[in-house]
Design a protein around this motif. Structure first.
Motif, PDB file in Angstrom:
ATOM      1  N   ALA A 212     -21.454 -34.052  29.300  1.00 34.24           N
ATOM      2  CA  ALA A 212     -20.115 -33.568  28.699  1.00 34.24           C
ATOM      3  C   ALA A 212     -19.169 -34.699  29.071  1.00 34.24           C
ATOM      4  N   THR A 213     -18.122 -35.156  28.273  1.00 36.12           N
ATOM      5  CA  THR A 213     -17.263 -35.972  28.081  1.00 36.12           C
ATOM      6  C   THR A 213     -15.977 -35.442  28.875  1.00 36.12           C
ATOM      7  N   HIS A 214     -15.453 -36.272  29.652  1.00 41.99           N
ATOM      8  CA  HIS A 214     -14.362 -35.842  30.558  1.00 41.99           C
ATOM      9  C   HIS A 214     -14.180 -34.451  30.664  1.00 41.99           C
ATOM     10  N   PHE A 215     -15.138 -33.957  31.471  1.00 43.45           N
ATOM     11  CA  PHE A 215     -15.119 -32.566  31.853  1.00 43.45           C
ATOM     12  C   PHE A 215     -13.783 -31.693  32.178  1.00 43.45           C
ATOM     13  N   TYR A 216     -13.542 -30.652  31.681  1.00 44.36           N
ATOM     14  CA  TYR A 216     -12.412 -30.049  31.524  1.00 44.36           C
ATOM     15  C   TYR A 216     -11.295 -30.427  30.628  1.00 44.36           C
ATOM     16  N   ASN A 217     -11.231 -31.834  30.230  1.00 48.76           N
ATOM     17  CA  ASN A 217     -10.210 -32.113  29.352  1.00 48.76           C
ATOM     18  C   ASN A 217     -10.682 -32.179  28.003  1.00 48.76           C
ATOM     19  N   ALA A 218      -9.802 -31.480  26.898  1.00 51.31           N
ATOM     20  CA  ALA A 218      -9.945 -31.345  25.632  1.00 51.31           C
ATOM     21  C   ALA A 218     -11.342 -30.328  25.347  1.00 51.31           C
ATOM     22  N   MET A 219     -11.396 -29.351  26.107  1.00 56.12           N
ATOM     23  CA  MET A 219     -12.330 -28.265  25.924  1.00 56.12           C
ATOM     24  C   MET A 219     -11.970 -27.000  26.742  1.00 56.12           C
ATOM     25  N   PRO A 220     -12.234 -25.994  26.175  1.00 61.68           N
ATOM     26  CA  PRO A 220     -11.573 -24.505  26.616  1.00 61.68           C
ATOM     27  C   PRO A 220     -12.335 -24.123  27.619  1.00 61.68           C
ATOM     28  N   VAL A 221     -11.588 -23.537  28.713  1.00 65.51           N
ATOM     29  CA  VAL A 221     -12.249 -22.492  29.465  1.00 65.51           C
ATOM     30  C   VAL A 221     -12.145 -21.151  29.364  1.00 65.51           C
ATOM     31  N   VAL A 222     -12.822 -19.966  30.013  1.00 66.46           N
ATOM     32  CA  VAL A 222     -12.831 -18.941  29.623  1.00 66.46           C
ATOM     33  C   VAL A 222     -11.641 -18.251  29.273  1.00 66.46           C
ATOM     34  N   TYR A 223     -11.595 -17.268  28.216  1.00 69.08           N
ATOM     35  CA  TYR A 223     -10.522 -16.693  27.728  1.00 69.08           C
ATOM     36  C   TYR A 223     -10.933 -15.257  27.312  1.00 69.08           C
ATOM     37  N   LYS A 224      -9.654 -14.498  26.893  1.00 68.42           N
ATOM     38  CA  LYS A 224      -9.897 -13.177  26.682  1.00 68.42           C
ATOM     39  C   LYS A 224      -9.822 -12.824  25.299  1.00 68.42           C
ATOM     40  N   GLU A 225     -10.512 -12.170  24.655  1.00 68.54           N
ATOM     41  CA  GLU A 225     -10.507 -11.591  23.207  1.00 68.54           C
ATOM     42  C   GLU A 225     -10.472 -10.229  22.914  1.00 68.54           C
ATOM     43  N   HIS A 226      -9.446  -9.628  22.860  1.00 69.90           N
ATOM     44  CA  HIS A 226      -9.267  -8.038  22.997  1.00 69.90           C
ATOM     45  C   HIS A 226      -9.507  -7.778  24.426  1.00 69.90           C
ATOM     46  N   GLU A 227     -10.563  -6.769  24.651  1.00 69.18           N
ATOM     47  CA  GLU A 227     -10.786  -6.364  26.153  1.00 69.18           C
ATOM     48  C   GLU A 227     -11.901  -7.132  26.656  1.00 69.18           C
ATOM     49  N   PHE A 228     -12.375  -8.070  25.924  1.00 68.27           N
ATOM     50  CA  PHE A 228     -13.683  -8.867  26.392  1.00 68.27           C
ATOM     51  C   PHE A 228     -13.444 -10.527  26.898  1.00 68.27           C
ATOM     52  N   LYS A 229     -13.813 -10.642  27.856  1.00 62.61           N
ATOM     53  CA  LYS A 229     -13.827 -12.103  28.354  1.00 62.61           C
ATOM     54  C   LYS A 229     -14.946 -12.978  27.767  1.00 62.61           C
ATOM     55  N   VAL A 230     -14.497 -14.066  27.037  1.00 55.86           N
ATOM     56  CA  VAL A 230     -15.503 -15.180  26.559  1.00 55.86           C
ATOM     57  C   VAL A 230     -15.456 -16.355  27.272  1.00 55.86           C
ATOM     58  N   PRO A 231     -16.898 -16.877  27.448  1.00 56.07           N
ATOM     59  CA  PRO A 231     -17.109 -17.989  28.406  1.00 56.07           C
ATOM     60  C   PRO A 231     -16.541 -19.297  27.419  1.00 56.07           C
ATOM     61  N   GLY A 232     -15.750 -20.113  27.956  1.00 54.83           N
ATOM     62  CA  GLY A 232     -15.505 -21.390  27.290  1.00 54.83           C
ATOM     63  C   GLY A 232     -16.223 -22.284  27.320  1.00 54.83           C
ATOM     64  N   THR A 233     -15.998 -23.350  26.745  1.00 50.70           N
ATOM     65  CA  THR A 233     -16.962 -24.713  26.989  1.00 50.70           C
ATOM     66  C   THR A 233     -17.332 -24.977  28.120  1.00 50.70           C
ATOM     67  N   VAL A 234     -16.391 -24.932  29.006  1.00 50.60           N
ATOM     68  CA  VAL A 234     -16.505 -25.441  30.495  1.00 50.60           C
ATOM     69  C   VAL A 234     -17.535 -24.383  31.243  1.00 50.60           C
ATOM     70  N   GLU A 235     -17.465 -23.145  31.102  1.00 46.25           N
ATOM     71  CA  GLU A 235     -18.399 -22.387  31.944  1.00 46.25           C
ATOM     72  C   GLU A 235     -19.821 -22.535  31.071  1.00 46.25           C
ATOM     73  N   SER A 236     -19.934 -22.525  30.005  1.00 49.61           N
ATOM     74  CA  SER A 236     -21.203 -22.888  29.222  1.00 49.61           C
ATOM     75  C   SER A 236     -21.859 -24.123  29.688  1.00 49.61           C
ATOM     76  N   ILE A 237     -21.280 -25.042  29.848  1.00 49.72           N
ATOM     77  CA  ILE A 237     -21.888 -26.406  30.239  1.00 49.72           C
ATOM     78  C   ILE A 237     -22.282 -26.177  31.910  1.00 49.72           C
ATOM     79  N   TYR A 238     -21.349 -25.204  32.687  1.00 50.29           N
ATOM     80  CA  TYR A 238     -21.938 -25.007  34.124  1.00 50.29           C
ATOM     81  C   TYR A 238     -23.212 -24.232  34.029  1.00 50.29           C
TER      82      TYR A 238
END
Length: 293
Positions: A212-238
């Motif tokens: 993962a290139t410059h981890f956390y930078n230029a990639m999303p973290v967890v976000y909310k879509e309606h009532e659901f939380k969606v894992p971002g790129t960061v959590e997916s790499i973890y």
């Protein structure tokens, strides 16, 4: 001629060594000893209590000393490399931001020439783009960002063994084929400048993406879509334990508490520290290759 560094605090894989010495034969480290007894005929170097640490392996760096690797010229490469070697770097992978094919070719020609020199610090070329998500362009030049084009990357990978790593966004069309081509040529495929979902990250990982290139930078973290939380790129790499990460550990690009989390989850073996330096690093120059800087 032998050289012996004494009176320093030496960093080893087992921890700090006090009262030892480092013995150097020519340009090679011959031994790290727990004794500081003077070796016969060796030149003694007194570290005067300073740290003695391994040289830095700079795996993500765009330039320095006022020059940018995107220039592609031998002069630009040598000036930038020298600037970093003055500050503790002993091995380097010059990095190109998103560039045109002629720019990549010029940089490859220069890189291969320098790599062929005896005891060269240049270990290969790192291409950061241009196959990125335009919505996560960051500091990349947006006009040059696009999905992977096989007619471009295949000839480059076939011709230039100096290419050792190529960063890409795995949600783009044609991504799996690009990643597999990189792996076929022994090139590290890394995720960067992306809005990849967990499914995208897993698909990229399954195709051979491992970093993962410059981890956390230029990639999303967890976000909310309606009532659901969606894992971002960061959590997916973890979630993928064998995927390594690199971080700009300046406490600004990645705050200290998040650096602590990276260390706790990925550990030493799966974490690299980078500078991601621009041409202005180690320089008093007032201009840069990219006029936006």
């Amino acid at each position: 001629m032998l050289k012996q560094i004494i009176n320093g605090r030496i960093l080893t894989p087992e921890g700090w060594l006090e009262g030892g010495s480092v013995i150097i034969d020519g340009n090679k480290i011959k031994a790290v000893s727990n004794s500081d007894l003077h070796i016969v005929d060796a030149e003694i170097i007194d570290a005067k209590g300073c740290y003695v640490v391994p040289g830095g392996i700079e795996m993500h760096v765009h330039g320095g000393g006022g020059r940018d690797f995107m220039e592609g010229s031998e002069e630009a490469f040598r000036v930038a490399i020298k600037a970093h070697m003055k500050h503790g770097t002993t091995a380097i992978f010059p990095t190109l931001s998103s560039s045109t094919v002629p720019m990549i070719e010029a940089a490859c020609e220069t890189c291969e020439k320098l790599m062929a020199e005896e005891n060269s610090p240049v270990l290969g070329l790192h291409l950061e783009g241009p196959y990125f998500n335009p919505k996560q362009a960051g500091a990349q030049i947006p006009e040059w960002i696009k999905p992977p084009v096989a007619e471009e990357y295949e000839p480059l990978l076939d011709k230039y063994p100096c290419i050792k790593r190529w960063d890409e966004a795995p949600e783009l069309p044609g991504s799996a084929e690009f990643i597999k081509s990189c792996r076929k040529h022994g090139v590290v495929a890394a995720i960067g400048h992306t809005r990849a979902t967990y499914e995208d990250v897993v698909a990229g990982h399954d195709a051979g993406m491992s970093h993962a290139t410059h981890f956390y930078n230029a990639m999303p973290v967890v976000y909310k879509e309606h009532e659901f939380k969606v894992p971002g790129t960061v959590e997916s790499i973890y979630a993928l334990s064998d995927m390594s990460v690199e971080v700009i550990a300046d406490g600004i690009h990645v705050p200290p508490v998040m650096l602590r989390v990276v260390y706790q989850i990925k550990g030493v073996e799966k974490t690299a520290l980078i500078t991601d330096s621009l041409a202005c690093a180690a320089s008093d120059e007032g201009v840069a290759f990219d006029p936006r800087v």
